[in-house]
Scaffold this active site. Structure first.
Site, PDB file in Angstrom:
ATOM      1  CG  ASP A  92     -24.119 -28.732 -32.280  1.00 56.97           C
ATOM      2  OD1 ASP A  92     -23.437 -28.939 -31.259  1.00 56.97           O
ATOM      3  OD2 ASP A  92     -25.074 -27.945 -32.310  1.00 56.97           O
ATOM      4  CG  PHE A  96     -29.197 -26.700 -29.006  1.00 56.62           C
ATOM      5  CD1 PHE A  96     -29.465 -25.696 -28.093  1.00 56.62           C
ATOM      6  CD2 PHE A  96     -30.047 -26.857 -30.091  1.00 56.62           C
ATOM      7  CE1 PHE A  96     -30.554 -24.852 -28.263  1.00 56.62           C
ATOM      8  CE2 PHE A  96     -31.136 -26.014 -30.274  1.00 56.62           C
ATOM      9  CZ  PHE A  96     -31.382 -25.009 -29.352  1.00 56.62           C
ATOM     10  N   GLY A 238     -24.922 -22.277 -24.908  1.00 60.07           N
ATOM     11  CA  GLY A 238     -25.853 -22.078 -23.809  1.00 60.07           C
ATOM     12  C   GLY A 238     -26.738 -20.870 -23.995  1.00 60.07           C
ATOM     13  CG  ASP A 288     -23.958 -22.976 -35.831  1.00 59.04           C
ATOM     14  OD1 ASP A 288     -25.139 -23.346 -35.700  1.00 59.04           O
ATOM     15  OD2 ASP A 288     -23.151 -22.930 -34.870  1.00 59.04           O
ATOM     16  CB  CYS A 330     -29.183  -8.623 -55.284  1.00 58.11           C
ATOM     17  SG  CYS A 330     -28.751 -10.174 -54.457  1.00 58.11           S
ATOM     18  CB  CYS A 332     -28.027 -13.660 -55.117  1.00 58.17           C
ATOM     19  SG  CYS A 332     -29.789 -13.534 -55.538  1.00 58.17           S
ATOM     20  CB  CYS A 335     -31.265 -10.635 -57.597  1.00 58.52           C
ATOM     21  SG  CYS A 335     -32.170 -10.720 -56.032  1.00 58.52           S
ATOM     22  CG  HIS A 362     -31.890 -13.254 -51.986  1.00 58.60           C
ATOM     23  ND1 HIS A 362     -31.348 -12.220 -52.719  1.00 58.60           N
ATOM     24  CD2 HIS A 362     -32.307 -12.703 -50.804  1.00 58.60           C
ATOM     25  CE1 HIS A 362     -31.430 -11.100 -52.016  1.00 58.60           C
ATOM     26  NE2 HIS A 362     -32.008 -11.360 -50.857  1.00 58.60           N
TER      27      HIS A 362
END
Length: 401
Positions: A92, A96, A238, A288, A330, A332, A335, A362
């Site tokens: 970036d 911002f 923006g 993002d 799940c 992941c 889990c 997770h």
């Protein structure tokens, strides 16, 4: 030739699926970009992020400029070598972060009123054509960032995708100020491109940023201006409004103006589950957001529960004795290992780092599967049905990464 290879378009919406080609590997789209703001995805190692199925992370020019400094990172061979991440990196521009600190007389001008005196202690000292003077949040030292500075820092970082320096106007900005700011952002875009053409790394793609606040005419003008420049990709930035429907409307204006432009499109700072689904539907390629990692650090798990905004706060008393995982079925690593809500609640409430790390794992796993599900749905012409099911509370399908 666009860096984005579009593999398929949804016949019922602007949604599209493809592959973004970068110097450090391909990025599957639509895709989510985890934040490695300060050269780390908080709580995780690079190999964790890769194992979850991510092709790309985001580093922040503003924060890395202030610490540890781009020259030090360049000494280590750039951001990839510094953080030992071998996938793609987008940086970036820092715009911002610089403007999100806006207070004092600058804020007065943005709001279209006379200086109040009580707000003069803001960290932004001056916004001028040359760039922005501000005080560092680390030590209060006066700093400067302008288009050339931002591009120089990103060149030293060696990212694959560099965002141009822009002014991110807040929601409360007047139309007059937003118009003047957007025109200045376009002039800064030209300066960024000029600097990069003469000095930037050959491998680095440059994204222009659409501004214009919530004003359709300004958004249309900005989109046309960015498209007319020789940018490699287009980001939407923006203020997008003060509620979700307005945000979707603003994003829709931009993607409608972009039309069939083949260049990759990135939506800055958006990452809630419903926003990702709608964003893909509107034709966004990458997103993002701090959402998955920030929630994880506060003990909030991402779950398929639209009534609760896809969030479950495991710090509540009702989870104290729960032997359930964060999510049934799940896949992941948390889990799958059988970690219970009761155990994770205990860890998070007592600020044990392992607990914050596991909830973050997770959350990022959930978002990775969500994006893989949406991508597969576009490729198989089932996007409309799958998006509706996910909005209604279906869990992302496993095994698609």
């Amino acid at each position: 030739m666009s860096a984005l290879e579009i593999l398929h378009r949804d016949p019922n919406s602007p949604a599209r699926a493809g592959v973004l080609h970068t110097a450090h590997g391909d990025v599957r789209t639509p895709g989510f970009v985890p934040l490695a703001t300060k050269a780390t995805v908080k709580g995780l190692e690079p190999r964790d992020v890769k194992a979850l199925g991510y092709d790309i992370v985001l580093g922040n020019t503003f924060h890395l400029f202030l610490a540890p400094g781009h020259e030090l990172i360049k000494h280590f061979g750039g951001l990839h070598e510094f953080m030992r991440w071998d996938g793609a990196i987008v940086t970036d521009s820092g715009g911002f972060q610089v403007f999100s600190m806006g207070h004092g007389t600058v804020a007065d001008e943005i709001k279209g009123r006379a200086p109040s005196g009580t707000e003069r202690a803001g960290r932004i000292l001056e916004i001028a054509e040359e760039g922005v003077r501000f005080r560092s949040y680390i030590d209060g030292a006066e700093k400067f960032m302008g288009p050339e500075t931002s591009m120089e820092i990103q060149a030293a970082l060696g990212s694959d995708l560099a965002l141009v320096f822009d002014e991110c106007t807040p929601f409360h900005a007047t139309k007059d100020y937003t118009a003047r700011s957007t025109e200045r952002t376009h002039r800064w875009l030209d300066r960024c491109l000029t600097w990069h053409a003469a000095n930037g790394p050959e491998h680095q793609l440059v994204y222009g940023i659409i501004q214009g606040g919530t004003y359709r005419d300004l958004r249309d003008e900005s989109a046309e201006a960015v498209m007319a420049r020789g940018v490699d990709g287009i980001a939407i930035g923006g203020s997008l409004g003060d509620h979700k429907e307005q945000m979707y409307e603003v994003v829709g204006w931009n993607t409608a103006t972009l039309g069939d432009d083949p260049r990759p499109r990135h939506l800055l700072g958006i990452g809630d589950v419903d926003d990702l689904i709608r964003g893909v539907e509107l034709g966004i390629d990458t997103f993002d957001c701090a959402m998955p990692t920030r929630l994880g650090r506060h003990g909030v798990a991402v779950v398929p529960d639209p009534e609760k905004r896809w969030r479950m706060d495991i710090t509540g008393k009702r989870h104290e004795r729960s032997e359930e995982p964060l999510m049934e079925d799940c896949p992941c690593p948390v889990c799958e290992a059988g970690m219970t809500r009761g155990y994770l609640r205990y860890l998070v409430r007592h600020k044990e780092l392992s607990g914050l790390r596991m909830v973050t794992l997770h959350n990022l796993a959930y978002i990775a599967r969500l994006m893989a599900d949406l991508r597969d749905a576009v490729l198989t012409d089932t996007f409309t049905e799958r998006a509706a099911a996910l909005r209604a509370g279906d869990a992302p399908r496993a095994g698609l990464l």
